[in-house]
Enzyme design. Structure first.
Site, PDB file in Angstrom:
ATOM      1  N   GLU A 139       0.819  -1.211   0.000  1.00 39.01           N
ATOM      2  CA  GLU A 139       0.000   0.000   0.000  1.00 39.01           C
ATOM      3  C   GLU A 139       0.852   1.259   0.000  1.00 39.01           C
ATOM      4  OE1 GLU A 139      -3.612   2.026   2.612  1.00 39.01           O
ATOM      5  OE2 GLU A 139      -2.203   0.664   3.589  1.00 39.01           O
ATOM      6  N   ASP A 174      -5.463   2.831  -1.896  1.00 39.36           N
ATOM      7  CA  ASP A 174      -6.139   3.624  -0.877  1.00 39.36           C
ATOM      8  C   ASP A 174      -6.360   5.030  -1.433  1.00 39.36           C
ATOM      9  OD1 ASP A 174      -6.505   5.457   1.385  1.00 39.36           O
ATOM     10  OD2 ASP A 174      -6.107   3.703   2.639  1.00 39.36           O
ATOM     11  N   GLN A 200      -9.560   1.136  -0.846  1.00 43.75           N
ATOM     12  CA  GLN A 200     -10.020   1.713   0.416  1.00 43.75           C
ATOM     13  C   GLN A 200     -10.411   3.172   0.209  1.00 43.75           C
ATOM     14  OE1 GLN A 200      -6.646   0.903   3.021  1.00 43.75           O
ATOM     15  NE2 GLN A 200      -7.679  -0.891   3.859  1.00 43.75           N
ATOM     16  N   GLU A 236     -12.045   2.603   5.387  1.00 42.29           N
ATOM     17  CA  GLU A 236     -10.979   2.752   6.377  1.00 42.29           C
ATOM     18  C   GLU A 236     -10.878   4.235   6.745  1.00 42.29           C
ATOM     19  OE1 GLU A 236      -6.432   1.188   7.065  1.00 42.29           O
ATOM     20  OE2 GLU A 236      -6.816   2.503   5.368  1.00 42.29           O
TER      21      GLU A 236
END
Length: 259
Positions: A139, A174, A200, A236
């Site tokens: 990530e 993300d 995310q 998240e």
């Protein structure tokens, strides 16, 4: 569009098994977590089986956070610790039926030794995870929230995936981190769609509920869906009011907008 509750940030007033139950009660389609290792795997597995929710992933331990650690995999000279963290995550993840292990890179000087250590640890992680039918996620994390983090750009992550050539190595996309570091989310997602393993969301810049901030997730995720994304999207975020349940007014409208 399906949504996963990241119980590392959501329902934190509850024990982890009860966070899973709360996510089911509130209409989430799956769950994911950060560091569940203090809870016996059997208890987590029982809650997953009770609710029927899938556990999408968990993180390797970050190391000594009091000393500034935020992951171990790219720390040259600490390869044994990094491998132990990977082995712990894969073993625990397999016990609870997790689909993915996110291997945290850590803070480095960005040099060649760190990159070599990172790639070696990831290769080891992919080998172990493959034996359990699991995937490995990396990530890119923004440098405002995590100074010195070794992996902060999607293109760097894509270079690593290509270089290692492992079928079970994927990018965690993300939107919060990538918007802060790079922006251009739609085209960046499309450019790397084939190597993205999880998505995310959270508001930018405050990392609150995804119905605020500078990203219109209804439009963004609609584009992702048009590009073929059908897996649950990970919520998240850090609830602005402290209460997860009290801040879930976004979930129904966003799901409806994306239906």
């Amino acid at each position: 569009m399906l949504f996963s509750a990241n119980i590392g940030f959501l329902y934190t007033e509850l024990p982890i098994p009860d966070r899973i139950r709360a996510a089911k009660r509130d209409g989430f389609d799956a769950v994911e977590c950060h560091f569940p290792y203090d809870v016996p795997a059997a208890e987590v597995k029982a809650a997953l089986e009770e609710t029927g929710l899938a556990m999408l992933g968990l993180n390797t331990v970050p190391g000594n956070t009091a000393a500034g650690d935020f992951g171990l995999a790219a720390l040259a000279g600490r390869e044994d610790e990094a491998r132990a963290a990977v082995e712990q995550a894969v073993e625990y993840g397999a016990a609870i039926g997790a689909a993915n292990v996110h291997v945290m890179a850590g803070r480095t000087d960005g040099g060649a030794a760190a990159e070599a250590a990172y790639r070696a640890t990831l290769a080891h992680a992919c080998d172990l995870a493959a034996m359990k039918g699991m995937a490995v996620l990396i990530e890119p994390i923004n440098l405002r929230d995590a100074w010195g983090y070794h992996l902060s750009r999607v293109e760097h992550a894509a270079e690593i995936v290509e270089a290692l050539g492992r079928d079970n190595l994927r990018i965690m996309f993300d939107c919060y981190h990538t918007q802060i570091m790079q922006g251009d989310l739609s085209l960046r997602f499309l450019a790397h769609r084939e190597v993205i393993g999880h998505v995310q969301i959270a508001a930018v810049p405050d990392r609150g509920e995804p119905d605020g901030g500078e990203i219109c997730f209804e439009r963004l995720l609609g584009g992702f869906a048009e590009a073929g994304w059908s897996a649950p999207v990970g919520a998240e975020y850090k609830p602005r009011g402290g209460s997860t349940a009290g801040g879930l007014g976004w979930l129904g409208p966003m799901r409806a907008a994306l239906a």
